[in-house]
Write an enzyme that holds these catalytic residues in place. Structure first.
Site, PDB file in Angstrom:
ATOM      1  N   HIS A  82       0.849  -1.197   0.000  1.00 20.39           N
ATOM      2  CA  HIS A  82       0.000   0.000   0.000  1.00 20.39           C
ATOM      3  C   HIS A  82       0.884   1.247   0.000  1.00 20.39           C
ATOM      4  O   HIS A  82       1.870   1.319   0.722  1.00 20.39           O
ATOM      5  CB  HIS A  82      -0.877   0.009   1.261  1.00 20.39           C
ATOM      6  CG  HIS A  82      -1.736   1.227   1.370  1.00 20.39           C
ATOM      7  ND1 HIS A  82      -2.935   1.342   0.709  1.00 20.39           N
ATOM      8  CD2 HIS A  82      -1.551   2.407   2.028  1.00 20.39           C
ATOM      9  CE1 HIS A  82      -3.467   2.523   0.968  1.00 20.39           C
ATOM     10  NE2 HIS A  82      -2.645   3.185   1.761  1.00 20.39           N
ATOM     11  N   ASP A 161     -15.041   2.323   7.904  1.00 21.74           N
ATOM     12  CA  ASP A 161     -13.996   3.269   7.489  1.00 21.74           C
ATOM     13  C   ASP A 161     -14.533   4.253   6.462  1.00 21.74           C
ATOM     14  O   ASP A 161     -14.209   5.439   6.489  1.00 21.74           O
ATOM     15  CB  ASP A 161     -12.786   2.521   6.923  1.00 21.74           C
ATOM     16  CG  ASP A 161     -11.757   3.491   6.355  1.00 21.74           C
ATOM     17  OD1 ASP A 161     -11.224   4.281   7.154  1.00 21.74           O
ATOM     18  OD2 ASP A 161     -11.533   3.493   5.141  1.00 21.74           O
ATOM     19  N   ARG A 168     -14.576  12.443   8.932  1.00 21.10           N
ATOM     20  CA  ARG A 168     -13.324  13.110   9.328  1.00 21.10           C
ATOM     21  C   ARG A 168     -12.971  14.228   8.356  1.00 21.10           C
ATOM     22  O   ARG A 168     -12.460  15.274   8.740  1.00 21.10           O
ATOM     23  CB  ARG A 168     -12.186  12.079   9.387  1.00 21.10           C
ATOM     24  CG  ARG A 168     -12.291  11.151  10.591  1.00 21.10           C
ATOM     25  CD  ARG A 168     -11.409   9.930  10.405  1.00 21.10           C
ATOM     26  NE  ARG A 168     -10.045  10.283  10.127  1.00 21.10           N
ATOM     27  CZ  ARG A 168      -9.213   9.548   9.360  1.00 21.10           C
ATOM     28  NH1 ARG A 168      -9.612   8.431   8.822  1.00 21.10           N
ATOM     29  NH2 ARG A 168      -7.983   9.950   9.151  1.00 21.10           N
ATOM     30  N   SER A 183      -7.395   3.377   9.609  1.00 23.97           N
ATOM     31  CA  SER A 183      -8.141   3.436   8.351  1.00 23.97           C
ATOM     32  C   SER A 183      -7.399   2.626   7.272  1.00 23.97           C
ATOM     33  O   SER A 183      -7.993   1.763   6.602  1.00 23.97           O
ATOM     34  CB  SER A 183      -8.288   4.910   7.940  1.00 23.97           C
ATOM     35  OG  SER A 183      -8.691   5.034   6.610  1.00 23.97           O
ATOM     36  N   LYS A 187      -8.317  -1.627   5.952  1.00 24.30           N
ATOM     37  CA  LYS A 187      -8.613  -2.009   4.567  1.00 24.30           C
ATOM     38  C   LYS A 187      -7.695  -3.139   4.102  1.00 24.30           C
ATOM     39  O   LYS A 187      -8.112  -4.050   3.383  1.00 24.30           O
ATOM     40  CB  LYS A 187      -8.490  -0.786   3.640  1.00 24.30           C
ATOM     41  CG  LYS A 187      -9.674   0.163   3.796  1.00 24.30           C
ATOM     42  CD  LYS A 187      -9.576   1.369   2.908  1.00 24.30           C
ATOM     43  CE  LYS A 187      -8.597   2.375   3.432  1.00 24.30           C
ATOM     44  NZ  LYS A 187      -9.030   3.743   3.554  1.00 24.30           N
TER      45      LYS A 187
HETATM   46  N1  URA Z   1      -5.767   7.102   3.506  1.00 25.26           N
HETATM   47  C1  URA Z   1      -6.695   6.316   4.084  1.00 25.26           C
HETATM   48  O1  URA Z   1      -7.049   5.272   3.559  1.00 25.26           O
HETATM   49  N2  URA Z   1      -7.203   6.714   5.269  1.00 25.26           N
HETATM   50  C2  URA Z   1      -6.847   7.838   5.887  1.00 25.26           C
HETATM   51  O2  URA Z   1      -7.345   8.117   6.943  1.00 25.26           O
HETATM   52  C3  URA Z   1      -5.894   8.656   5.266  1.00 25.26           C
HETATM   53  C4  URA Z   1      -5.353   8.253   4.074  1.00 25.26           C
END
Ligand code: URA
Length: 434
Positions: A82, A161, A168, A183, A187
């Site tokens: 990622h 999320d 947010r 977050s 994922k």
């Molecule tokens: N990328 C994400 O997936 N989540 C965040 O909170 C910030 C960047």
């Protein structure tokens, strides 16, 4: 249990229990906890932080809030990758086929670009007919057959999320490290990873603007990984200038193909090898990074890495001739050269300005609904540290509309910093954390 008590406990600096965290994520996902209470909680976290244990619990609760991918039918250790996002960051297009060609199964879900940072899924759609939506069975079967598949993220993954991130975004709480870390990691965990390689970008074109912030985020994510039993390695890499020379979807695909063939830009090649070799270590294929790197270099030189990308393109409905003849990829009608006005050295190329200019040109989107132009973007001819003479071409702009070209040129004003003396060396990789 009452949400108001959980908010008050966090506001006063208390540590939430596992049950309290599960309660709030479940309630928020189902809708029994309203946005205003969740906002208050997120702001309390912003000021009070979370302990590693709380952050791990939050990550697992969010990972479990929706569908989770079960990759256990694929043999071996599944290593995911990622990037926190940047400009010209086509590393996944290189690393996924590269490590798959080495024998690590890659079942990867990626995102689309939003704002000035690009997304792998948009880039892959530069291949005519390439399908980014697959059923779960098609996705897994392709990985069993050829070792690699990269698709868009399933709609049902981590709904908590999705909701919390949107909240947010409008309550000034994006920047809370435990919330960013959970977050991202939720994922990856929901997508089935056994081990995770994170590329944490730092600099002008990145989410994290300085090394201290990037290290804090990287440490939080590595710690979550160890809390939840997923070995996690973070590479902190530079995003002050764009990665490689190309910015823009089809242009980046072309550069990724060159890199897979061992003829890529130095920085992109180095980052792909650094990340790829560590993925081989995480996947248990090699004992150390050097061995992994040698293997990957051999795969690039043999043509097997390009071949693996062609297999993936074909398996997902694309035209593999575009891999071997990239001039078949979408091409823009207009080429405009940006010329250096003075002699000197490139002291910097503002990645954020280049990223914004690429959106203006049509290569990126400002809202999720916007369409994009796959052909447009930039090819840099000079990078930081290069000597420049007046009259040299600094970059070529690939555009399809004159008015967008003019707007992009305005955005690019001052993006190239030309100085009398060469700049100090700037590392590509600042730190590896594990
Ligand atoms: N990328 C994400 O997936 N989540 C965040 O909170 C910030 C960047």
């Amino acid at each position: 249990m009452r949400m108001v008590d959980i908010i008050a406990k966090k506001r006063d600096g208390g540590e939430l229990t596992t049950e309290e965290i599960q309660f709030l994520i479940k309630g928020y996902t189902e809708g029994s906890i309203p946005d205003y209470q969740m906002s208050a909680w997120a702001m309390a976290v912003y000021f009070r932080g979370m302990t590693p244990r709380e952050t791990g619990d939050l990550t697992l609760a969010m990972a479990g809030s929706g569908e989770q991918l079960d990759l256990s039918s694929l043999s071996g250790i599944k290593v995911d990758k990622h990037s926190t996002g940047g400009v010209g960051d086509k590393t996944t297009l290189v690393v996924a086929p590269l490590v798959a060609a080495a024998g690590i199964p890659v079942a990867k879900m990626s995102g689309r670009g939003l704002g000035y940072s690009g997304g792998t899924i948009d880039k892959l759609e530069s291949f005519a007919g390439f399908a980014v939506e697959r059923t779960r069975e098609q996705f897994l079967q392709q990985v069993r057959d050829i070792g690699v598949s990269v698709i868009g993220q399933s709609g049902n993954l981590t709904p908590a999320d999705k909701k919390l991130y949107a909240l947010r975004d409008v309550t000034a709480t994006v920047e809370a490290v435990p919330l960013i870390a959970s977050s991202i990691m939720s994922k990856k965990i929901a997508a089935g990873a056994d081990a995770i390689l994170l590329d944490v970008k730092v600099g002008k074109g990145a989410f994290m603007k300085n090394l201290e912030e990037a290290e804090t985020l990287a440490r939080a994510m590595v710690e979550i990984g160890s809390q939840v039993g997923r070995k996690t390695v973070a590479v902190i890499s530079d995003m002050n200038q764009p990665l490689g020379f190309a910015v823009g979807n089809a242009l980046e695909v072309k550069e990724a193909i060159e890199t897979l063939a061992g003829r890529g830009p130095r920085d992109l090649t180095e980052l792909a090898l650094a990340i790829g070799s560590r993925m081989l270590v995480l996947g248990g294929l090699v004992a150390g990074e050097q061995e992994g790197r040698a293997k990957l270099e051999e795969i690039m030189a043999s043509g097997a890495a390009v071949e693996k990308l062609a297999q993936m393109v074909e398996a997902q409905g694309g035209d593999k001739r575009e891999v071997y003849e990239p001039e078949r990829l979408p091409q823009a009608a207009i080429r405009h050269e940006v010329i250096a006005q003075t002699d000197g050295f490139v002291a910097g190329i503002d990645a954020e300005a280049v990223g914004h200019a690429s959106v203006v040109l049509g290569a990126g989107r400002l809202t999720k609904e916007m369409g994009i132009d796959l052909a447009v973007g930039f090819v840099l001819h000079k990078k930081r540290g290069d000597a420049v003479r007046a009259g040299d071409v600094l970059m070529t702009i690939h555009a399809n509309k004159e008015e967008l070209l003019r707007s992009a040129l305005q955005e690019l004003e001052g993006a190239f910093d030309i100085a009398a003396n060469p700049p100090a060396e700037q590392p590509l990789i600042y730190k590896i954390m594990e």
